[in-house]
Design an enzyme around this catalytic site. Structure first.
Site, PDB file in Angstrom:
ATOM      1  N   ARG A  18       0.824  -1.202   0.000  1.00 23.50           N
ATOM      2  CA  ARG A  18       0.000   0.000   0.000  1.00 23.50           C
ATOM      3  C   ARG A  18       0.860   1.255   0.000  1.00 23.50           C
ATOM      4  O   ARG A  18       0.531   2.245  -0.619  1.00 23.50           O
ATOM      5  CB  ARG A  18      -0.909  -0.008   1.232  1.00 23.50           C
ATOM      6  CG  ARG A  18      -1.730   1.252   1.389  1.00 23.50           C
ATOM      7  CD  ARG A  18      -2.654   1.150   2.585  1.00 23.50           C
ATOM      8  NE  ARG A  18      -3.644   0.124   2.418  1.00 23.50           N
ATOM      9  CZ  ARG A  18      -3.958  -0.794   3.329  1.00 23.50           C
ATOM     10  NH1 ARG A  18      -3.341  -0.808   4.488  1.00 23.50           N
ATOM     11  NH2 ARG A  18      -4.880  -1.680   3.090  1.00 23.50           N
ATOM     12  N   TYR A  19       1.972   1.213   0.738  1.00 19.60           N
ATOM     13  CA  TYR A  19       2.876   2.352   0.837  1.00 19.60           C
ATOM     14  C   TYR A  19       4.089   2.067  -0.047  1.00 19.60           C
ATOM     15  O   TYR A  19       4.521   0.919  -0.134  1.00 19.60           O
ATOM     16  CB  TYR A  19       3.349   2.526   2.277  1.00 19.60           C
ATOM     17  CG  TYR A  19       2.254   2.727   3.280  1.00 19.60           C
ATOM     18  CD1 TYR A  19       1.710   3.996   3.491  1.00 19.60           C
ATOM     19  CD2 TYR A  19       1.770   1.666   4.034  1.00 19.60           C
ATOM     20  CE1 TYR A  19       0.704   4.182   4.428  1.00 19.60           C
ATOM     21  CE2 TYR A  19       0.765   1.851   4.973  1.00 19.60           C
ATOM     22  CZ  TYR A  19       0.236   3.111   5.169  1.00 19.60           C
ATOM     23  OH  TYR A  19      -0.751   3.289   6.097  1.00 19.60           O
TER      24      TYR A  19
ATOM     25  N   ARG B  50       7.202   0.156   1.896  1.00 22.13           N
ATOM     26  CA  ARG B  50       7.091  -1.026   2.751  1.00 22.13           C
ATOM     27  C   ARG B  50       5.942  -1.935   2.318  1.00 22.13           C
ATOM     28  O   ARG B  50       4.932  -1.448   1.822  1.00 22.13           O
ATOM     29  CB  ARG B  50       6.907  -0.630   4.219  1.00 22.13           C
ATOM     30  CG  ARG B  50       5.776   0.331   4.516  1.00 22.13           C
ATOM     31  CD  ARG B  50       6.201   1.203   5.706  1.00 22.13           C
ATOM     32  NE  ARG B  50       5.129   2.001   6.275  1.00 22.13           N
ATOM     33  CZ  ARG B  50       4.770   3.198   5.828  1.00 22.13           C
ATOM     34  NH1 ARG B  50       5.337   3.700   4.746  1.00 22.13           N
ATOM     35  NH2 ARG B  50       3.826   3.880   6.436  1.00 22.13           N
TER      36      ARG B  50
ATOM     37  N   CYS C 284      -3.137 -18.150  13.863  1.00 22.91           N
ATOM     38  CA  CYS C 284      -2.660 -17.455  15.066  1.00 22.91           C
ATOM     39  C   CYS C 284      -2.786 -18.422  16.236  1.00 22.91           C
ATOM     40  O   CYS C 284      -3.627 -19.312  16.207  1.00 22.91           O
ATOM     41  CB  CYS C 284      -3.544 -16.248  15.373  1.00 22.91           C
ATOM     42  SG  CYS C 284      -3.592 -15.040  14.051  1.00 22.91           S
TER      43      CYS C 284
ATOM     44  N   CYS D 267      -8.449 -13.321  18.283  1.00 20.10           N
ATOM     45  CA  CYS D 267      -9.012 -12.175  18.983  1.00 20.10           C
ATOM     46  C   CYS D 267     -10.385 -11.897  18.392  1.00 20.10           C
ATOM     47  O   CYS D 267     -10.545 -11.878  17.168  1.00 20.10           O
ATOM     48  CB  CYS D 267      -8.102 -10.958  18.789  1.00 20.10           C
ATOM     49  SG  CYS D 267      -6.369 -11.343  19.127  1.00 20.10           S
TER      50      CYS D 267
ATOM     51  N   CYS E 258     -10.623  -9.104  15.764  1.00 26.37           N
ATOM     52  CA  CYS E 258      -9.585  -9.120  14.729  1.00 26.37           C
ATOM     53  C   CYS E 258     -10.038  -8.432  13.441  1.00 26.37           C
ATOM     54  O   CYS E 258     -11.112  -8.717  12.923  1.00 26.37           O
ATOM     55  CB  CYS E 258      -9.200 -10.561  14.421  1.00 26.37           C
ATOM     56  SG  CYS E 258      -8.007 -10.677  13.074  1.00 26.37           S
TER      57      CYS E 258
ATOM     58  N   ARG F 265      -8.687  -8.885  10.590  1.00 24.71           N
ATOM     59  CA  ARG F 265      -8.593  -9.829   9.471  1.00 24.71           C
ATOM     60  C   ARG F 265      -9.385 -11.091   9.771  1.00 24.71           C
ATOM     61  O   ARG F 265      -9.053 -12.173   9.303  1.00 24.71           O
ATOM     62  CB  ARG F 265      -7.131 -10.211   9.215  1.00 24.71           C
ATOM     63  CG  ARG F 265      -6.313  -9.088   8.695  1.00 24.71           C
ATOM     64  CD  ARG F 265      -5.192  -9.572   7.774  1.00 24.71           C
ATOM     65  NE  ARG F 265      -4.400  -8.422   7.412  1.00 24.71           N
ATOM     66  CZ  ARG F 265      -3.236  -8.098   7.984  1.00 24.71           C
ATOM     67  NH1 ARG F 265      -2.703  -8.883   8.902  1.00 24.71           N
ATOM     68  NH2 ARG F 265      -2.614  -7.002   7.630  1.00 24.71           N
TER      69      ARG F 265
ATOM     70  N   ASP G 219     -10.957  -1.277  14.005  1.00 23.92           N
ATOM     71  CA  ASP G 219     -11.376  -1.290  12.603  1.00 23.92           C
ATOM     72  C   ASP G 219     -12.828  -1.740  12.469  1.00 23.92           C
ATOM     73  O   ASP G 219     -13.369  -2.376  13.367  1.00 23.92           O
ATOM     74  CB  ASP G 219     -10.463  -2.235  11.806  1.00 23.92           C
ATOM     75  CG  ASP G 219      -9.045  -1.696  11.721  1.00 23.92           C
ATOM     76  OD1 ASP G 219      -8.896  -0.501  11.412  1.00 23.92           O
ATOM     77  OD2 ASP G 219      -8.095  -2.463  11.984  1.00 23.92           O
TER      78      ASP G 219
ATOM     79  N   ASP H  76      -6.846   3.247  10.797  1.00 24.88           N
ATOM     80  CA  ASP H  76      -6.563   2.714   9.466  1.00 24.88           C
ATOM     81  C   ASP H  76      -7.822   2.988   8.656  1.00 24.88           C
ATOM     82  O   ASP H  76      -8.878   2.413   8.924  1.00 24.88           O
ATOM     83  CB  ASP H  76      -6.266   1.208   9.554  1.00 24.88           C
ATOM     84  CG  ASP H  76      -5.237   0.790   8.531  1.00 24.88           C
ATOM     85  OD1 ASP H  76      -5.284   1.332   7.404  1.00 24.88           O
ATOM     86  OD2 ASP H  76      -4.405  -0.062   8.855  1.00 24.88           O
TER      87      ASP H  76
ATOM     88  N   LYS I  64      -3.033   4.434   7.176  1.00 27.33           N
ATOM     89  CA  LYS I  64      -3.149   4.787   8.603  1.00 27.33           C
ATOM     90  C   LYS I  64      -2.818   6.257   8.814  1.00 27.33           C
ATOM     91  O   LYS I  64      -1.834   6.740   8.264  1.00 27.33           O
ATOM     92  CB  LYS I  64      -2.137   3.981   9.413  1.00 27.33           C
ATOM     93  CG  LYS I  64      -2.477   2.533   9.612  1.00 27.33           C
ATOM     94  CD  LYS I  64      -1.493   1.957  10.630  1.00 27.33           C
ATOM     95  CE  LYS I  64      -1.151   0.503  10.428  1.00 27.33           C
ATOM     96  NZ  LYS I  64      -1.119  -0.054   9.123  1.00 27.33           N
TER      97      LYS I  64
HETATM   98  C1  LIG Z   1      -0.169  -0.974   8.877  1.00 24.60           C
HETATM   99  C2  LIG Z   1       0.436  -1.238   7.576  1.00 24.60           C
HETATM  100  C3  LIG Z   1       1.789  -0.958   7.345  1.00 24.60           C
HETATM  101  C4  LIG Z   1       2.691  -0.411   8.398  1.00 24.60           C
HETATM  102  O1  LIG Z   1       2.434   0.918   8.646  1.00 24.60           O
HETATM  103  P1  LIG Z   1       3.405   1.750   9.613  1.00 24.60           P
HETATM  104  O2  LIG Z   1       2.682   3.044   9.764  1.00 24.60           O
HETATM  105  O3  LIG Z   1       4.700   1.886   8.894  1.00 24.60           O
HETATM  106  O4  LIG Z   1       3.547   0.986  10.873  1.00 24.60           O
HETATM  107  C5  LIG Z   1       2.298  -1.217   6.102  1.00 24.60           C
HETATM  108  N1  LIG Z   1       1.529  -1.711   5.109  1.00 24.60           N
HETATM  109  C6  LIG Z   1       0.230  -1.977   5.299  1.00 24.60           C
HETATM  110  C7  LIG Z   1      -0.556  -2.521   4.166  1.00 24.60           C
HETATM  111  C8  LIG Z   1      -0.367  -1.744   6.538  1.00 24.60           C
HETATM  112  O5  LIG Z   1      -1.667  -2.024   6.713  1.00 24.60           O
HETATM  113  S1  SF4 Z   2      -5.666  -9.584  15.872  1.00 27.76           S
HETATM  114 FE1  SF4 Z   2      -6.181 -11.176  14.347  1.00 27.76          FE
HETATM  115  S2  SF4 Z   2      -4.251 -11.574  13.283  1.00 27.76           S
HETATM  116 FE2  SF4 Z   2      -3.729 -10.546  15.204  1.00 27.76          FE
HETATM  117  S3  SF4 Z   2      -3.349 -12.217  16.709  1.00 27.76           S
HETATM  118 FE3  SF4 Z   2      -5.496 -11.581  16.920  1.00 27.76          FE
HETATM  119  S4  SF4 Z   2      -6.598 -13.018  15.582  1.00 27.76           S
HETATM  120 FE4  SF4 Z   2      -4.449 -13.090  14.934  1.00 27.76          FE
END
Ligand SMILES: *Cc1c(COP(=O)(O)O)cnc(C)c1O
Ligand code: SF4
Length: 371
Positions: free
Chosen positions: A101-102, A105, A114, A118, A121, A123, A284, A321, A328
Site C-alpha cells: 500500500r505504501y 514497505r 494465530c 481475537c 480481529c 482480518r 477497525d 486505518d 493509517k
Molecule cells: C499498517 C500497515 C503498514 C505499516 O504501517 P506503519 O505506519 O509503517 O507501521 C504497512 N503496510 C500496510 C498494508 C499496513 O496495513
Molecule cells: S488480531 Fe487477528 S491476526 Fe492478530 S493475533 Fe489476533 S486473531 Fe491473529
C-alpha cells in the site's frame, strides 16, 4: 477426537481450546453461554491458549482478557458500515501473501493462523485454520516481488502470526530478506510472546538474529496490562536481551482498555519491560465487532488525559486505518489550531489550558516552498 483426560481438567490444560465446546468443558463458558455462542464458533475461528485461559479464570466475558478471546453472540450482529476487508487490503495485493500500500514497505503474510483468535480481529474473515499458509513456491514468488521492487525498504511479517513458524522457517525468511540489498528493516507483528511465551525459544531468538545487514524488530500486540504475565515478560526479555528491539501495538477496545488508568498502566508496564508503545489503534470496522467500538471523541479524550500524566516514552500514536485502503493516520487530539487572520496559533497544554503561540515573521519560508 479424544476427550480431555482427567489430569487435564484438574491442572492447567496443556492444549489450546479450539472450539466453543472446548471452552465450555474447561469452564470458560457456562452451558448457556456456550449454546448462545455456538454459531459464532461456526463462523469465526476460536482459539484460547492455556496461558490466556489461566488469566481469564472465572471472569468470563467480564474479564478484560476473557472479553478479547471468548466468542460472544454479539459477533453475529453485523452493522451496515462493517466490512469483510475493513482496511482495504485486497486491492493492494499484487501477489499472494503481499500487501503493498505504501511505496517503501510491504506486508508479507506467510501464514494465516494465530495461536489465539481475537474476537475483534481486523482480518477475522481471513485468519483461521481454514486459510492455508503460503506454499514454498508462493513464498518464493512473494520474496521475488520484494526483490523486484527496489523501493521496498521495509518488510513487515504479519498474517496470521508469523511467530507460529518454526525457528528454521523464520530463519529462512529472515535470511532471504537480509540478502535483498534494498531491504533495511524487517518487522514481525506478533502476539506470541504474550499468548504463547514458550515459543520464544533460544532457537527462535537466534533465527531473528541471523540477519547481518537488516535490522529486525518485533512489534508486540498487547491490549491489557494483565497480559504481561511473568512468562510474557521473560519471553520479551529473551528477545530484547538477544538484541531485538521491541515496540508494541494495542487496539483501543470498549470494556478492555478504554480508560486512562488501564492505558497508563499498560504503557508503563511495557516501557518498564523495554518495549516502546508504538501505535494505539482505533478499532477497525470488522464485521461483528461493534460491541468493542469506542468513539473517536472518547479515544481522543483518553489520549489527552495520558499526555499530562505519563512519561513521553509511554505515549503511542493513536491511529486509524482508513476504511477502503487509504492508509493509517494519526487521529489523536488536535493540540494546535491556526488562526488564519492573525497567523498565530492556539495551542492546548497537557492539562487542557489554551495558549497563544505568536505568528512567524513573513521572511520565514514554508519548508514545502524551499524544495
Ligand atoms: C499498517 C500497515 C503498514 C505499516 O504501517 P506503519 O505506519 O509503517 O507501521 C504497512 N503496510 C500496510 C498494508 C499496513 O496495513
Ligand atoms: S488480531 Fe487477528 S491476526 Fe492478530 S493475533 Fe489476533 S486473531 Fe491473529
Amino acid at each position: 477426537m479424544t476427550r480431555s483426560t482427567e489430569t487435564e481438567t484438574e491442572s492447567l490444560p496443556r492444549h489450546t481450546a479450539r472450539s466453543v465446546e472446548d471452552l465450555r468443558r474447561r469452564g470458560l463458558l457456562s452451558e448457556a453461554e456456550a449454546v448462545a455462542a455456538a454459531r459464532v464458533g461456526e463462523r469465526y475461528a476460536v482459539a484460547v491458549t492455556p496461558e490466556m485461559a489461566a488469566l481469564v479464570g472465572e471472569g468470563g466475558y467480564d474479564d478484560p482478557v476473557g472479553r478479547q478471546f471468548l466468542p460472544h453472540p454479539a459477533e453475529l450482529e453485523s452493522r451496515p458500515e462493517e466490512m469483510a476487508d475493513p482496511i482495504g487490503d485486497d486491492p493492494f495485493t499484487p501477489v499472494k501473501g503481499i500487501t503493498h500500500r505504501y511505496p517503501d514497505r510491504v506486508l508479507l503474510k506467510p501464514v494465516h493462523v494465530c495461536p489465539v483468535y481475537c474476537r475483534f480481529c481486523f482480518r477475522r474473515e481471513k485468519v483461521g485454520p481454514g486459510g492455508e499458509a503460503l506454499t514454498a513456491a508462493e513464498l518464493e514468488a512473494a520474496l521475488d516481488y520484494v526483490r523486484r521492487h527496489p523501493g521496498v525498504w521495509e518488510v513487515i511479517l504479519s498474517g496470521g502470526d508469523p511467530m507460529v513458524l518454526s525457528p528454521r522457517r523464520l530463519r529462512d525468511i529472515v535470511g532471504a530478506l537480509d540478502a535483498i540489498p534494498h531491504v533495511a528493516s524487517v518487522r514481525l507483528h506478533t502476539r506470541v510472546p504474550v499468548v504463547d511465551p514458550g515459543r520464544v525459544s533460544a532457537a527462535l531468538v537466534a533465527a531473528l538474529r541471523a540477519a547481518r545487514e537488516t535490522a529486525v524488530w518485533v512489534v508486540l500486540h498487547v491490549n491489557h496490562p494483565r497480559e504481561m504475565t511473568p512468562e510474557a515478560r521473560s519471553a520479551c526479555a529473551r528477545l530484547v536481551d538477544g538484541g531485538i528491539p521491541m515496540l508494541s501495538q494495542s487496539v483501543l477496545l470498549a470494556g478492555v482498555n478504554d480508560d486512562a488508568d488501564t492505558l497508563a498502566e499498560l504503557f508503563r508496564t511495557l516501557v518498564g519491560q523495554r518495549i516502546k508503545p508504538y501505535y494505539l489503534h482505533h478499532p477497525d470496522l470488522a464485521r461483528g465487532t461493534s460491541h468493542f467500538r469506542v468513539t473517536l471523541e472518547a479515544g481522543r479524550a483518553l489520549l489527552s488525559r495520558l499526555r499530562g500524566r505519563v512519561s513521553g516514552l509511554c505515549q503511542p500514536t493513536y491511529v486509524l486505518d482508513l476504511p477502503g485502503g487509504h492508509g493509517k493516520v494519526p487521529v489523536g487530539p488536535p493540540y494546535a489550531e491556526p488562526d488564519q487572520e492573525t497567523g498565530s496559533w492556539t495551542i492546548q497544554d497537557p492539562w487542557g489550558s489554551r495558549h497563544i503561540y505568536p505568528p512567524t515573521p513573513d521572511s520565514a519560508q514554508d519548508p514545502e516552498d524551499s524544495r
